[in-house]
Design an enzyme around this catalytic site. Structure first.
Site, PDB file in Angstrom:
ATOM      1  N   TYR A   7      -2.564  -9.560  15.828  1.00 25.87           N
ATOM      2  CA  TYR A   7      -2.417  -8.514  14.802  1.00 25.87           C
ATOM      3  C   TYR A   7      -3.484  -7.436  15.000  1.00 25.87           C
ATOM      4  CZ  TYR A   7      -3.252  -6.129  10.376  1.00 25.87           C
ATOM      5  OH  TYR A   7      -3.494  -5.159   9.437  1.00 25.87           O
ATOM      6  N   PHE A  41     -10.602  -1.585   4.502  1.00 28.87           N
ATOM      7  CA  PHE A  41     -11.305  -2.841   4.290  1.00 28.87           C
ATOM      8  C   PHE A  41     -10.346  -3.759   3.497  1.00 28.87           C
ATOM      9  CE2 PHE A  41     -15.286  -2.656   6.571  1.00 28.87           C
ATOM     10  CZ  PHE A  41     -15.084  -1.433   7.179  1.00 28.87           C
ATOM     11  N   ILE A  44       0.847  -1.204   0.000  1.00 29.12           N
ATOM     12  CA  ILE A  44       0.000   0.000   0.000  1.00 29.12           C
ATOM     13  C   ILE A  44       0.884   1.255   0.000  1.00 29.12           C
ATOM     14  CG2 ILE A  44      -1.897   1.207   1.149  1.00 29.12           C
ATOM     15  CD1 ILE A  44      -2.581  -1.544   2.501  1.00 29.12           C
ATOM     16  N   LYS A  47      -3.441  -3.230  16.170  1.00 28.52           N
ATOM     17  CA  LYS A  47      -4.082  -2.092  15.494  1.00 28.52           C
ATOM     18  C   LYS A  47      -4.924  -1.297  16.494  1.00 28.52           C
ATOM     19  CE  LYS A  47      -2.443  -2.610  11.436  1.00 28.52           C
ATOM     20  NZ  LYS A  47      -1.387  -1.683  11.042  1.00 28.52           N
ATOM     21  N   ARG A 106     -12.395 -21.235   7.374  1.00 30.54           N
ATOM     22  CA  ARG A 106     -11.127 -20.876   8.018  1.00 30.54           C
ATOM     23  C   ARG A 106     -11.454 -20.321   9.404  1.00 30.54           C
ATOM     24  NH1 ARG A 106      -7.416 -16.388   5.036  1.00 30.54           N
ATOM     25  NH2 ARG A 106      -9.229 -15.102   5.526  1.00 30.54           N
ATOM     26  N   PRO A 107     -10.798 -20.866  10.463  1.00 26.97           N
ATOM     27  CA  PRO A 107     -11.129 -20.379  11.807  1.00 26.97           C
ATOM     28  C   PRO A 107     -10.980 -18.863  11.903  1.00 26.97           C
ATOM     29  CG  PRO A 107      -9.604 -22.235  11.934  1.00 26.97           C
ATOM     30  CD  PRO A 107      -9.734 -21.882  10.485  1.00 26.97           C
ATOM     31  N   GLY A 108     -11.919 -18.214  12.558  1.00 23.18           N
ATOM     32  CA  GLY A 108     -11.822 -16.767  12.772  1.00 23.18           C
ATOM     33  C   GLY A 108     -12.498 -15.952  11.686  1.00 23.18           C
ATOM     34  N   LEU A 145      -7.256 -13.609  -0.372  1.00 21.38           N
ATOM     35  CA  LEU A 145      -7.968 -14.162  -1.526  1.00 21.38           C
ATOM     36  C   LEU A 145      -7.376 -13.761  -2.884  1.00 21.38           C
ATOM     37  CD1 LEU A 145     -10.357 -15.817  -2.575  1.00 21.38           C
ATOM     38  CD2 LEU A 145     -11.736 -13.741  -2.492  1.00 21.38           C
ATOM     39  N   SER A 162      -7.274  -1.081  10.450  1.00 24.38           N
ATOM     40  CA  SER A 162      -7.914  -2.136   9.652  1.00 24.38           C
ATOM     41  C   SER A 162      -9.332  -2.360  10.127  1.00 24.38           C
ATOM     42  CB  SER A 162      -7.094  -3.412   9.834  1.00 24.38           C
ATOM     43  OG  SER A 162      -7.812  -4.531   9.394  1.00 24.38           O
TER      44      SER A 162
HETATM   45  P1  NAD Z   1       3.466  -4.560   3.544  1.00 22.78           P
HETATM   46  O1  NAD Z   1       4.011  -5.656   4.377  1.00 22.78           O
HETATM   47  O2  NAD Z   1       3.514  -4.710   2.068  1.00 22.78           O
HETATM   48  O3  NAD Z   1       4.142  -3.169   3.928  1.00 22.78           O
HETATM   49  C1  NAD Z   1       4.574  -2.884   5.234  1.00 22.78           C
HETATM   50  C2  NAD Z   1       5.995  -2.367   5.151  1.00 22.78           C
HETATM   51  O4  NAD Z   1       6.462  -2.065   6.482  1.00 22.78           O
HETATM   52  C3  NAD Z   1       6.974  -3.384   4.557  1.00 22.78           C
HETATM   53  O5  NAD Z   1       7.666  -2.779   3.484  1.00 22.78           O
HETATM   54  C4  NAD Z   1       7.913  -3.731   5.712  1.00 22.78           C
HETATM   55  O6  NAD Z   1       9.239  -3.997   5.267  1.00 22.78           O
HETATM   56  C5  NAD Z   1       7.823  -2.490   6.581  1.00 22.78           C
HETATM   57  N1  NAD Z   1       8.093  -2.706   8.022  1.00 22.78           N
HETATM   58  C6  NAD Z   1       7.535  -3.627   8.845  1.00 22.78           C
HETATM   59  N2  NAD Z   1       8.050  -3.496  10.087  1.00 22.78           N
HETATM   60  C7  NAD Z   1       8.937  -2.451  10.039  1.00 22.78           C
HETATM   61  C8  NAD Z   1       9.789  -1.838  11.007  1.00 22.78           C
HETATM   62  N3  NAD Z   1       9.865  -2.282  12.262  1.00 22.78           N
HETATM   63  N4  NAD Z   1      10.555  -0.799  10.619  1.00 22.78           N
HETATM   64  C9  NAD Z   1      10.512  -0.341   9.332  1.00 22.78           C
HETATM   65  N5  NAD Z   1       9.749  -0.898   8.383  1.00 22.78           N
HETATM   66  C10 NAD Z   1       8.958  -1.948   8.735  1.00 22.78           C
HETATM   67  O7  NAD Z   1       1.935  -4.340   4.021  1.00 22.78           O
HETATM   68  P2  NAD Z   1       0.783  -3.499   3.342  1.00 22.78           P
HETATM   69  O8  NAD Z   1      -0.225  -4.455   2.831  1.00 22.78           O
HETATM   70  O9  NAD Z   1       1.341  -2.471   2.468  1.00 22.78           O
HETATM   71  O10 NAD Z   1       0.157  -2.834   4.643  1.00 22.78           O
HETATM   72  C11 NAD Z   1       0.542  -1.539   5.093  1.00 22.78           C
HETATM   73  C12 NAD Z   1      -0.163  -1.249   6.401  1.00 22.78           C
HETATM   74  O11 NAD Z   1      -1.570  -1.345   6.210  1.00 22.78           O
HETATM   75  C13 NAD Z   1       0.179  -2.223   7.524  1.00 22.78           C
HETATM   76  O12 NAD Z   1       0.262  -1.500   8.731  1.00 22.78           O
HETATM   77  C14 NAD Z   1      -1.011  -3.170   7.541  1.00 22.78           C
HETATM   78  O13 NAD Z   1      -1.210  -3.731   8.812  1.00 22.78           O
HETATM   79  C15 NAD Z   1      -2.133  -2.223   7.173  1.00 22.78           C
HETATM   80  N6  NAD Z   1      -3.276  -2.920   6.571  1.00 22.78           N
HETATM   81  C16 NAD Z   1      -3.077  -3.714   5.487  1.00 22.78           C
HETATM   82  C17 NAD Z   1      -4.154  -4.407   4.934  1.00 22.78           C
HETATM   83  C18 NAD Z   1      -3.947  -5.312   3.748  1.00 22.78           C
HETATM   84  O14 NAD Z   1      -4.824  -6.113   3.445  1.00 22.78           O
HETATM   85  N7  NAD Z   1      -2.844  -5.239   3.012  1.00 22.78           N
HETATM   86  C19 NAD Z   1      -5.427  -4.264   5.478  1.00 22.78           C
HETATM   87  C20 NAD Z   1      -5.613  -3.422   6.579  1.00 22.78           C
HETATM   88  C21 NAD Z   1      -4.515  -2.751   7.120  1.00 22.78           C
HETATM   89  C1  UD1 Z   2      -7.904 -10.940   6.351  1.00 12.72           C
HETATM   90  C2  UD1 Z   2      -7.519 -10.848   7.798  1.00 12.72           C
HETATM   91  C3  UD1 Z   2      -7.801  -9.441   8.315  1.00 12.72           C
HETATM   92  C4  UD1 Z   2      -7.085  -8.404   7.435  1.00 12.72           C
HETATM   93  C5  UD1 Z   2      -7.565  -8.604   5.985  1.00 12.72           C
HETATM   94  C6  UD1 Z   2      -6.943  -7.660   5.009  1.00 12.72           C
HETATM   95  C7  UD1 Z   2      -7.895 -13.137   8.637  1.00 12.72           C
HETATM   96  C8  UD1 Z   2      -8.717 -14.017   9.509  1.00 12.72           C
HETATM   97  N1  UD1 Z   2      -8.261 -11.847   8.554  1.00 12.72           N
HETATM   98  O1  UD1 Z   2      -9.269 -10.677   6.258  1.00 12.72           O
HETATM   99  O2  UD1 Z   2      -7.364  -9.297   9.639  1.00 12.72           O
HETATM  100  O3  UD1 Z   2      -7.386  -7.096   7.863  1.00 12.72           O
HETATM  101  O4  UD1 Z   2      -7.239  -9.951   5.588  1.00 12.72           O
HETATM  102  O5  UD1 Z   2      -5.589  -7.972   4.845  1.00 12.72           O
HETATM  103  O6  UD1 Z   2      -6.896 -13.556   8.065  1.00 12.72           O
HETATM  104  N2  UD1 Z   2     -10.738 -16.899   1.199  1.00 12.72           N
HETATM  105  C9  UD1 Z   2     -10.881 -18.127   0.590  1.00 12.72           C
HETATM  106  N3  UD1 Z   2      -9.761 -18.774   0.178  1.00 12.72           N
HETATM  107  C10 UD1 Z   2      -8.502 -18.261   0.330  1.00 12.72           C
HETATM  108  C11 UD1 Z   2      -8.367 -16.998   0.953  1.00 12.72           C
HETATM  109  C12 UD1 Z   2      -9.505 -16.349   1.386  1.00 12.72           C
HETATM  110  O7  UD1 Z   2     -11.998 -18.626   0.432  1.00 12.72           O
HETATM  111  O8  UD1 Z   2      -7.514 -18.907  -0.059  1.00 12.72           O
HETATM  112  C13 UD1 Z   2     -11.956 -16.158   1.629  1.00 12.72           C
HETATM  113  C14 UD1 Z   2     -12.015 -15.870   3.106  1.00 12.72           C
HETATM  114  O9  UD1 Z   2     -12.654 -16.931   3.791  1.00 12.72           O
HETATM  115  C15 UD1 Z   2     -12.832 -14.565   3.119  1.00 12.72           C
HETATM  116  C16 UD1 Z   2     -12.450 -13.880   1.812  1.00 12.72           C
HETATM  117  O10 UD1 Z   2     -11.917 -14.910   0.986  1.00 12.72           O
HETATM  118  O11 UD1 Z   2     -14.209 -14.855   3.075  1.00 12.72           O
HETATM  119  C17 UD1 Z   2     -11.384 -12.803   1.999  1.00 12.72           C
HETATM  120  O12 UD1 Z   2     -10.279 -13.367   2.693  1.00 12.72           O
HETATM  121  P1  UD1 Z   2      -8.924 -12.538   2.927  1.00 12.72           P
HETATM  122  O13 UD1 Z   2      -8.451 -11.997   1.641  1.00 12.72           O
HETATM  123  O14 UD1 Z   2      -7.996 -13.435   3.678  1.00 12.72           O
HETATM  124  O15 UD1 Z   2      -9.384 -11.301   3.821  1.00 12.72           O
HETATM  125  P2  UD1 Z   2     -10.204 -11.279   5.207  1.00 12.72           P
HETATM  126  O16 UD1 Z   2     -10.570 -12.623   5.648  1.00 12.72           O
HETATM  127  O17 UD1 Z   2     -11.298 -10.304   5.036  1.00 12.72           O
END
Ligand code: NAD
Ligand code: UD1
Length: 338
Positions: A149, A178, A12, A153, A292-294, A200, A125
């Site tokens: 995790y 989201f 991101i 947050k 998947r649990p959770g 997914l 998140s």
């Molecule tokens: P990402 O892992 O691609 O990016 C996170 C970056 O932070 C990485 O480049 C990593 O090297 C760096 N990092 C981690 N720990 C560090 C530290 N101690 N010091 C310096 N750098 C560090 O993840 P992303 O998907 O880009 O997510 C970015 C943020 O958004 C995260 O905080 C994540 O929890 C949050 N978020 C992501 C999602 C998602 O689905 N991708 C959803 C909700 C929230």
């Molecule tokens: C997951 C994380 C959540 C995080 C979010 C975005 C879990 C339990 N939750 O959420 O904390 O903020 O990612 O990064 O891991 N699915 C399948 N097959 C797969 C993968 C996923 O059927 O191989 C389904 C899941 O059951 C769900 C949907 O796809 O219904 C989305 O899954 P996923 O992409 O993992 O996101 P979240 O579960 O929403």
């Protein structure tokens, strides 16, 4: 003036850096490269024509973080993406997650206060809503988490809230994402998970690219229109743009504000499979397996607050998200490579 982007070489963060540069803002990236690669900087430069300043620094290294603020006195605000994000890993390694995400954030906040930088946008998140009582989810819904995790947050949200009480000059914008998917339209930057993906869309793109044989759909007995889990998928470029709006709002408003960043639309796993197939013409093999649990039935945002106060709204639909994910996968079958 410049924006410090922690985690700016990540999925991101890299998209946000592109949007910042294209908006004419100076950027300094801080990342320890624990989950990203330095070649992302080349890709950002290719897209924007400008190479952002980069310092390989770990947020756990307090002196290193201070050093970045000293070296770049023009930094006047921070977007804080850096953190560990894998739910399953956080259950297995809670100390690692609490230490990295909480101590890292505390070090950052200390260094900011010392440097007189008091504006921050934080990546939270939708996981902070746990299993919601109803959908769409509003920002004032009860908060509860189900894994370390998610707990990090929620704890960081509370730490930042306490900071705004103690230090009224601070402006904090909490963005609750989201489900970010998609990639930059150039196909030059995208999501590059290590090993077998948990989420997914990265899993579907690996199946489409022939790297994995079959998608396991986790349960078809949820209380949704087709029994599979429903989520609010948002294009990562739309998500990236929300950060610019949040930075601008935080420049005008002191204290803390919370925003859902989603589209407001829910799609099931099978909806996404169908959309990906339609966008690419590639058949996705899948089989239904146990839940998947959770996991929860449904999770989607009410994004009205972001529209009203940030002037932000998602532009891209699910077809475009799938097309851009597919282009990234096709041009980079092994992600960023070694
Ligand atoms: P990402 O892992 O691609 O990016 C996170 C970056 O932070 C990485 O480049 C990593 O090297 C760096 N990092 C981690 N720990 C560090 C530290 N101690 N010091 C310096 N750098 C560090 O993840 P992303 O998907 O880009 O997510 C970015 C943020 O958004 C995260 O905080 C994540 O929890 C949050 N978020 C992501 C999602 C998602 O689905 N991708 C959803 C909700 C929230
Ligand atoms: C997951 C994380 C959540 C995080 C979010 C975005 C879990 C339990 N939750 O959420 O904390 O903020 O990612 O990064 O891991 N699915 C399948 N097959 C797969 C993968 C996923 O059927 O191989 C389904 C899941 O059951 C769900 C949907 O796809 O219904 C989305 O899954 P996923 O992409 O993992 O996101 P979240 O579960 O929403």
């Amino acid at each position: 003036m410049a924006v410090l982007v922690t985690g700016g070489t990540g999925f991101i963060g890299s998209h946000a850096v592109v949007e910042l540069i294209e908006d004419g803002r100076d950027v300094v990236i801080l990342d320890n490269l624990s989950n990203s690669k330095e070649c992302v900087l080349d890709r950002i430069e290719k897209i924007t024509g400008k190479r952002p300043a980069f310092r390989k620094v770990d947020l756990l290294d307090m002196e290193g973080v201070r050093g970045v603020f000293r070296e770049f006195p023009e930094i006047d605000c921070v977007i804080h993406f850096a953190g560990l994000k894998a739910v399953g890993e956080s259950v297995a390694k809670p100390m690692l997650y609490y230490h990295n995400n909480l101590t890292g954030t505390l070090n950052l906040c200390h260094a900011m206060e010392e440097a007189g930088v008091r504006r921050i946008v934080f990546s939270s998140s939708a996981t902070v809503y746990g299993k919601p009582d109803s959908v769409p989810i509003r920002e004032d819904f009860p908060l509860r988490t189900t894994n370390p995790y998610g707990e990090t947050k929620l704890m960081i949200e509370r730490i930042l809230s306490d900071i705004t009480v103690a230090y009224p000059e601070w402006s904090v914008s909490i963005l609750r994402y989201f489900n970010p998917i998609g990639a930059h339209v150039s196909g030059l930057i995208g999501e590059d998970p290590k090993g077998i993906p948990n989420n997914l869309l990265p899993y579907i793109t690996k199946v489409a690219g022939g790297k994995l044989p079959c998608l396991s759909v986790y349960g078809n007995d949820y209380n949704t229109h087709d029994g599979t889990g429903v989520r609010d998928y948002i294009h990562v470029v739309d998500l990236a743009k929300a950060h610019l709006c949040a930075l601008d709002r935080a420049a005008k408003v002191k204290g803390i504000e919370y925003f859902n960043i989603g589209t407001g639309n829910g799609y099931s796993v099978l909806d996404i499979v169908a959309a990906y197939e339609k966008a690419t013409g590639i058949k996705i093999n899948y089989k239904i397996v146990d839940r998947r649990p959770g996991d929860i039935d449904e999770c989607y945002a009410d994004p009205a607050k972001a529209k009203e106060l940030l002037g932000w709204e998602a532009q891209y639909g699910i077809e475009r998200m799938c097309e851009d994910s597919a282009r990234w996968q096709k041009l980079n079958p092994d992600g960023y490579g070694e």
